[in-house]
Enzyme design. Structure first.
Site, PDB file in Angstrom:
ATOM      1  N   GLN A   3       0.836  -1.205   0.000  1.00  0.00           N
ATOM      2  CA  GLN A   3       0.000   0.000   0.000  1.00  0.00           C
ATOM      3  C   GLN A   3       0.869   1.253   0.000  1.00  0.00           C
ATOM      4  OE1 GLN A   3      -2.448  -0.043   3.576  1.00  0.00           O
ATOM      5  NE2 GLN A   3      -0.697   0.129   4.953  1.00  0.00           N
ATOM      6  N   LYS A  35      -6.258 -14.161   9.273  1.00  0.00           N
ATOM      7  CA  LYS A  35      -7.160 -14.238   8.116  1.00  0.00           C
ATOM      8  C   LYS A  35      -6.502 -14.948   6.927  1.00  0.00           C
ATOM      9  CE  LYS A  35     -10.040 -11.376   5.055  1.00  0.00           C
ATOM     10  NZ  LYS A  35     -10.599 -10.027   4.810  1.00  0.00           N
ATOM     11  N   HIS A  36      -5.256 -14.582   6.619  1.00  0.00           N
ATOM     12  CA  HIS A  36      -4.612 -15.085   5.397  1.00  0.00           C
ATOM     13  C   HIS A  36      -3.504 -16.106   5.679  1.00  0.00           C
ATOM     14  CE1 HIS A  36      -6.699 -12.068   2.946  1.00  0.00           C
ATOM     15  NE2 HIS A  36      -6.388 -11.176   3.856  1.00  0.00           N
ATOM     16  N   HIS A  46       0.834  -4.677   2.863  1.00  0.00           N
ATOM     17  CA  HIS A  46      -0.526  -4.876   3.390  1.00  0.00           C
ATOM     18  C   HIS A  46      -0.695  -6.357   3.740  1.00  0.00           C
ATOM     19  CE1 HIS A  46      -5.184  -4.263   2.950  1.00  0.00           C
ATOM     20  NE2 HIS A  46      -4.892  -5.141   3.862  1.00  0.00           N
ATOM     21  N   PHE A  89      -2.586  -5.323  13.268  1.00  0.00           N
ATOM     22  CA  PHE A  89      -2.605  -5.492  11.804  1.00  0.00           C
ATOM     23  C   PHE A  89      -1.983  -6.850  11.445  1.00  0.00           C
ATOM     24  CE2 PHE A  89      -1.128  -3.226   7.592  1.00  0.00           C
ATOM     25  CZ  PHE A  89      -2.181  -3.789   6.905  1.00  0.00           C
ATOM     26  N   HIS A 132      -4.256  -9.668  12.429  1.00  0.00           N
ATOM     27  CA  HIS A 132      -5.364  -9.803  11.472  1.00  0.00           C
ATOM     28  C   HIS A 132      -4.887 -10.525  10.208  1.00  0.00           C
ATOM     29  CE1 HIS A 132      -8.872  -8.598   9.044  1.00  0.00           C
ATOM     30  NE2 HIS A 132      -7.987  -8.362   8.087  1.00  0.00           N
ATOM     31  N   GLU A 133      -3.731 -10.088   9.685  1.00  0.00           N
ATOM     32  CA  GLU A 133      -3.246 -10.673   8.423  1.00  0.00           C
ATOM     33  C   GLU A 133      -2.874 -12.144   8.594  1.00  0.00           C
ATOM     34  OE1 GLU A 133      -3.270  -9.161   5.306  1.00  0.00           O
ATOM     35  OE2 GLU A 133      -4.435  -7.655   6.381  1.00  0.00           O
TER      36      GLU A 133
END
Ligand code: 5GP
Ligand code: 5GP
Length: 227
Positions: free
Chosen positions: A34, A118-119, A61, A111, A114-115
């Protein structure tokens, strides 16, 4: 003879079952970077981390497992949540290269959590947590987007550029075609927000994308704001 043969068959079955066990259930990664200037100058704004304003550089990101049909897995393993102690040696590099600009101000842990949750958990069969974050950091230095763009005279100075010139500059420097996602600043100018590059399932090698990300949405002429 017979017992040697059946032992061989048993070994082959075990080998087959273990290959099934580690087989990844995705086709490639999107590596997404980003531009902080474009995250911050929207109506939503941004907040700098406690360490201060990040460098005027692209930030990571995420590294997102994806399928060739455009679908993607998410939140694959609630039993393997982000564990900060596994990346303690990467912490300063993550703070520099993967800062969080969301509000309220954050040191990045939320952050990265979360990453990963989630991924990252969707590629845990090929990259454990440490390898996942290390792979993303390696990809950032390998792609060196700011330098790739500067080589073509494209700089974050608020000027307007052809989308195709931006894509060609990155292709020229990195050897693969990126996809670009745009957003709008507060005055409604369409601008360079995120760069997507495709990476093979090892997380190390750039590849050509087989499918465009849904986020790719730019006008033909876009601005590249300062940060
Ligand atoms: P996504 O699900 O879009 O990969 O991740 C975005 C989530 O991370 C959102 O909840 C967003 O608030 C949070 N986040 C924290 N810092 C950042 C940042 O610097 N950029 C972006 N795009 N999202 C961030
Ligand atoms: P947005 O709706 O802001 O484009 O995306 C929100 C979040 O959904 C992203 O931060 C990311 O977590 C996920 N996402 C959106 N598009 C894609 C995609 O094409 N592939 C993958 N793997 N995740 C995506």
């Amino acid at each position: 003879m017979k017992s040697k043969g059946s032992l061989l068959i048993k070994l082959l079955i075990i080998q087959y079952l273990s290959s099934l066990f580690v087989a990844q259930n995705f086709d490639f990664f999107y590596f997404v970077q980003q531009w902080p200037g474009s995250y911050c100058d929207t109506s939503q704004g941004c907040c700098y981390p406690p360490t201060g304003k990040p460098a005027s550089d692209f930030g990571i990101h995420g590294l997102w497992p994806n399928n060739n049909d455009g679908s993607y897995p998410s939140n694959c393993d609630p039993n393997n949540p982000f564990n900060q102690s596994e990346v303690s040696d990467l912490m300063s590099s993550l703070e520099t290269n993967w800062p969080s600009l969301a509000c309220p101000s954050s040191d990045g842990i939320s952050f990265w959590t979360h990453e990963w949750d989630k991924h990252g958990t969707c590629s845990e069969s090929v990259l454990d947590e440490h390898d996942y974050f290390q792979a993303a950091l390696n990809l950032k230095s390998k792609t060196n987007l700011l330098q790739a763009l500067a080589s073509a005279g494209i700089n974050p100075n608020g000027e307007s550029y052809n989308l195709s010139d931006i894509i060609n500059a990155i292709n020229q420097s990195d050897g693969f075609t990126p996809s670009i996602e745009c957003n709008d600043d507060e005055s409604g100018n369409n601008q360079l927000y995120q760069v997507y590059m495709c990476v093979d399932t090892s997380g190390s090698n750039l590849i050509e994308c087989s499918v465009s990300p849904t986020g790719a949405n730019c006008a033909n002429q876009i601005t590249f704001p300062a940060f």
